[in-house]
Design a protein around this motif. Structure first.
Motif, PDB file in Angstrom:
ATOM      1  N   ILE A  46     116.994  15.252 -43.149  1.00 13.57           N
ATOM      2  CA  ILE A  46     115.676  15.379 -43.378  1.00 13.57           C
ATOM      3  C   ILE A  46     115.128  14.159 -43.903  1.00 13.57           C
ATOM      4  O   ILE A  46     114.063  13.393 -43.886  1.00 13.57           O
ATOM      5  N   PHE A  47     115.647  13.382 -44.917  1.00 12.56           N
ATOM      6  CA  PHE A  47     115.580  12.565 -45.722  1.00 12.56           C
ATOM      7  C   PHE A  47     115.275  11.370 -44.719  1.00 12.56           C
ATOM      8  O   PHE A  47     114.500  10.634 -44.938  1.00 12.56           O
ATOM      9  N   HIS A  48     116.408  11.449 -43.899  1.00 15.78           N
ATOM     10  CA  HIS A  48     116.541  10.175 -43.027  1.00 15.78           C
ATOM     11  C   HIS A  48     115.259  10.214 -42.066  1.00 15.78           C
ATOM     12  O   HIS A  48     114.488   9.274 -41.613  1.00 15.78           O
ATOM     13  N   ALA A  49     114.858  11.560 -41.542  1.00 12.22           N
ATOM     14  CA  ALA A  49     113.732  11.491 -40.708  1.00 12.22           C
ATOM     15  C   ALA A  49     112.362  11.212 -41.343  1.00 12.22           C
ATOM     16  O   ALA A  49     111.662  10.311 -40.692  1.00 12.22           O
ATOM     17  N   LEU A  50     112.258  11.623 -42.463  1.00 15.65           N
ATOM     18  CA  LEU A  50     110.857  11.011 -43.335  1.00 15.65           C
ATOM     19  C   LEU A  50     110.986   9.563 -43.541  1.00 15.65           C
ATOM     20  O   LEU A  50     109.972   8.749 -43.371  1.00 15.65           O
ATOM     21  N   ARG A  51     112.272   8.925 -43.820  1.00 12.44           N
ATOM     22  CA  ARG A  51     112.241   7.453 -43.971  1.00 12.44           C
ATOM     23  C   ARG A  51     112.018   6.825 -42.539  1.00 12.44           C
ATOM     24  O   ARG A  51     110.977   5.840 -42.939  1.00 12.44           O
ATOM     25  N   LYS A  52     112.484   7.271 -41.543  1.00 12.59           N
ATOM     26  CA  LYS A  52     112.213   6.739 -40.359  1.00 12.59           C
ATOM     27  C   LYS A  52     110.498   6.669 -39.776  1.00 12.59           C
ATOM     28  O   LYS A  52     110.114   5.595 -39.558  1.00 12.59           O
ATOM     29  N   ALA A  53     110.113   7.993 -40.078  1.00 10.69           N
ATOM     30  CA  ALA A  53     108.722   8.154 -39.580  1.00 10.69           C
ATOM     31  C   ALA A  53     107.723   7.383 -40.637  1.00 10.69           C
ATOM     32  O   ALA A  53     106.899   6.892 -40.072  1.00 10.69           O
ATOM     33  N   GLY A  54     108.055   7.141 -41.711  1.00 11.73           N
ATOM     34  CA  GLY A  54     107.121   6.373 -42.698  1.00 11.73           C
ATOM     35  C   GLY A  54     107.346   4.845 -42.196  1.00 11.73           C
ATOM     36  O   GLY A  54     106.436   4.308 -42.236  1.00 11.73           O
ATOM     37  N   ASN A  55     108.517   4.419 -41.853  1.00 12.74           N
ATOM     38  CA  ASN A  55     108.814   2.971 -41.422  1.00 12.74           C
ATOM     39  C   ASN A  55     107.805   2.922 -40.089  1.00 12.74           C
ATOM     40  O   ASN A  55     107.319   1.658 -40.056  1.00 12.74           O
ATOM     41  N   THR A  56     107.830   3.763 -39.207  1.00 16.42           N
ATOM     42  CA  THR A  56     107.239   3.551 -38.023  1.00 16.42           C
ATOM     43  C   THR A  56     105.639   3.432 -38.179  1.00 16.42           C
ATOM     44  O   THR A  56     105.012   2.834 -37.618  1.00 16.42           O
ATOM     45  N   ALA A  57     105.314   4.216 -39.344  1.00 15.49           N
ATOM     46  CA  ALA A  57     103.763   4.497 -39.288  1.00 15.49           C
ATOM     47  C   ALA A  57     103.319   3.019 -40.074  1.00 15.49           C
ATOM     48  O   ALA A  57     102.366   2.635 -39.776  1.00 15.49           O
ATOM     49  N   VAL A  58     104.113   2.613 -40.814  1.00 14.74           N
ATOM     50  CA  VAL A  58     103.777   1.260 -41.804  1.00 14.74           C
ATOM     51  C   VAL A  58     103.890  -0.045 -40.895  1.00 14.74           C
ATOM     52  O   VAL A  58     102.910  -0.799 -41.003  1.00 14.74           O
ATOM     53  N   HIS A  59     105.059  -0.277 -40.233  1.00 22.47           N
ATOM     54  CA  HIS A  59     105.339  -1.603 -39.533  1.00 22.47           C
ATOM     55  C   HIS A  59     104.652  -1.395 -38.061  1.00 22.47           C
ATOM     56  O   HIS A  59     104.466  -2.452 -37.565  1.00 22.47           O
ATOM     57  N   GLU A  60     104.692  -0.437 -37.475  1.00 18.74           N
ATOM     58  CA  GLU A  60     104.258  -0.223 -36.077  1.00 18.74           C
ATOM     59  C   GLU A  60     102.794   0.485 -35.787  1.00 18.74           C
ATOM     60  O   GLU A  60     102.635   0.563 -34.656  1.00 18.74           O
ATOM     61  N   VAL A  61     102.324   0.904 -37.041  1.00 20.43           N
ATOM     62  CA  VAL A  61     101.021   1.586 -37.049  1.00 20.43           C
ATOM     63  C   VAL A  61     101.010   2.865 -36.027  1.00 20.43           C
ATOM     64  O   VAL A  61     100.043   2.664 -35.035  1.00 20.43           O
ATOM     65  N   LYS A  62     101.929   3.448 -35.567  1.00 21.22           N
ATOM     66  CA  LYS A  62     101.942   4.401 -34.885  1.00 21.22           C
ATOM     67  C   LYS A  62     102.045   5.876 -35.822  1.00 21.22           C
ATOM     68  O   LYS A  62     102.849   5.838 -36.929  1.00 21.22           O
ATOM     69  N   GLY A  63     101.630   6.856 -34.841  1.00 23.17           N
ATOM     70  CA  GLY A  63     101.800   8.267 -35.696  1.00 23.17           C
ATOM     71  C   GLY A  63     100.630   9.228 -35.061  1.00 23.17           C
ATOM     72  O   GLY A  63      99.570   8.632 -34.853  1.00 23.17           O
ATOM     73  N   ASN A  64     100.775  10.476 -35.099  1.00 27.62           N
ATOM     74  CA  ASN A  64      99.693  11.221 -34.709  1.00 27.62           C
ATOM     75  C   ASN A  64      99.592  12.403 -35.853  1.00 27.62           C
ATOM     76  O   ASN A  64     100.432  12.693 -36.485  1.00 27.62           O
ATOM     77  N   HIS A  65      98.653  13.459 -35.426  1.00 26.67           N
ATOM     78  CA  HIS A  65      98.461  14.504 -36.476  1.00 26.67           C
ATOM     79  C   HIS A  65      99.690  15.367 -36.406  1.00 26.67           C
ATOM     80  O   HIS A  65     100.067  15.760 -37.195  1.00 26.67           O
ATOM     81  N   ALA A  66     100.421  15.662 -35.085  1.00 24.48           N
ATOM     82  CA  ALA A  66     101.697  16.360 -34.903  1.00 24.48           C
ATOM     83  C   ALA A  66     102.821  15.741 -35.727  1.00 24.48           C
ATOM     84  O   ALA A  66     103.672  16.440 -36.462  1.00 24.48           O
TER      85      ALA A  66
END
Length: 227
Positions: A46-66
């Motif tokens: 779970i820690f790794h999943a949150l780390r990767k999701a945060g990196n994607t949001a910051v560096h690739e400006v990706k993400g949605n409500h889900a």
């Protein structure tokens, strides 16, 4: 969510007397905790999943409500695990996860109404009134620009003040981590061994009928989250 998870790994490391300093990255701290088996595999995932999701949001400006909702539920589960383990409250029950409401575009109807009014005004006013209206709009636009510049200056000052507060908070956190590290280093070895056993328990949250002394599993059983 990523910053929440990163701070939690540092707190876990400090509780086990293995915290280093701010120069160690989130991933490095997490890998050490996993390698030394100081946290269960489910928590590490779970820690790794949150780390990767945060990196994607910051560096690739990706993400949605889900994606955000999934990260929020992961962070909620980690918070319960951390409180049960390091708060020594194995019987703690947080209740069911309550997701935030769906985002609503409250400006859509307003934009449509504004557009309809613009068409009506354009059809009914004559050239002279239109010119006067345009002059007034230019004047208001100049005033709006001045207000916007003033607001931006105020916002810059606010952000600078917030940045100073954040730096002060980081310093306070670093001091607390160092204190936890020192306390853990000074603790008897058996107490650290007991803490390792608590932190490595599965996240099911169910009592172990064969625990002898009523041991309680301190994790949280995660369910699949619909996206």
């Amino acid at each position: 969510m990523r910053q929440f998870a990163e701070l939690m790994t540092k707190l876990v490391a400090a509780h086990h007397a293995v915290y280093r300093d701010e120069r160690e990255s989130f991933e490095e701290t997490l890998r050490r905790l996993s390698y030394d088996r100081l946290i269960p595999k489910e928590a590490a995932d779970i820690f790794h999943a949150l780390r990767k999701a945060g990196n994607t949001a910051v560096h690739e400006v990706k993400g949605n409500h889900a994606t955000a909702l999934t990260a929020l539920k992961f962070a909620w589960s980690l918070g319960i695990w951390f409180h049960r383990t390091y708060g020594r409250d194995t019987a703690f029950s947080a209740g069911a996860f309550v997701p935030p409401p769906e985002p609503v575009d409250a400006t859509a109807a307003l934009r449509e109404e504004i557009e309809a009014l613009r068409h009506k005004v354009a059809e009914t006013e004559d050239a002279a009134r239109r010119a006067r209206r345009e002059a007034e709009e230019h004047a208001r636009a100049r005033e709006a620009i001045e207000e916007r510049l003033k607001r931006e200056a105020e916002e810059r000052a606010t952000w600078e003040a917030l940045a100073q507060e954040v730096e002060a908070e980081k310093a306070a956190i670093a001091e607390k981590l160092a204190a936890l590290q020192a306390t853990a280093e000074a603790a008897p070895r058996m107490e650290l061994v007991t803490l390792v056993e608590l932190s490595s328990a599965p996240l099911s949250g169910k009592r172990d009928p064969g625990g002898g002394k009523g041991a309680v599993n301190v994790g949280v059983k995660l369910c699949k989250i619909p996206v």
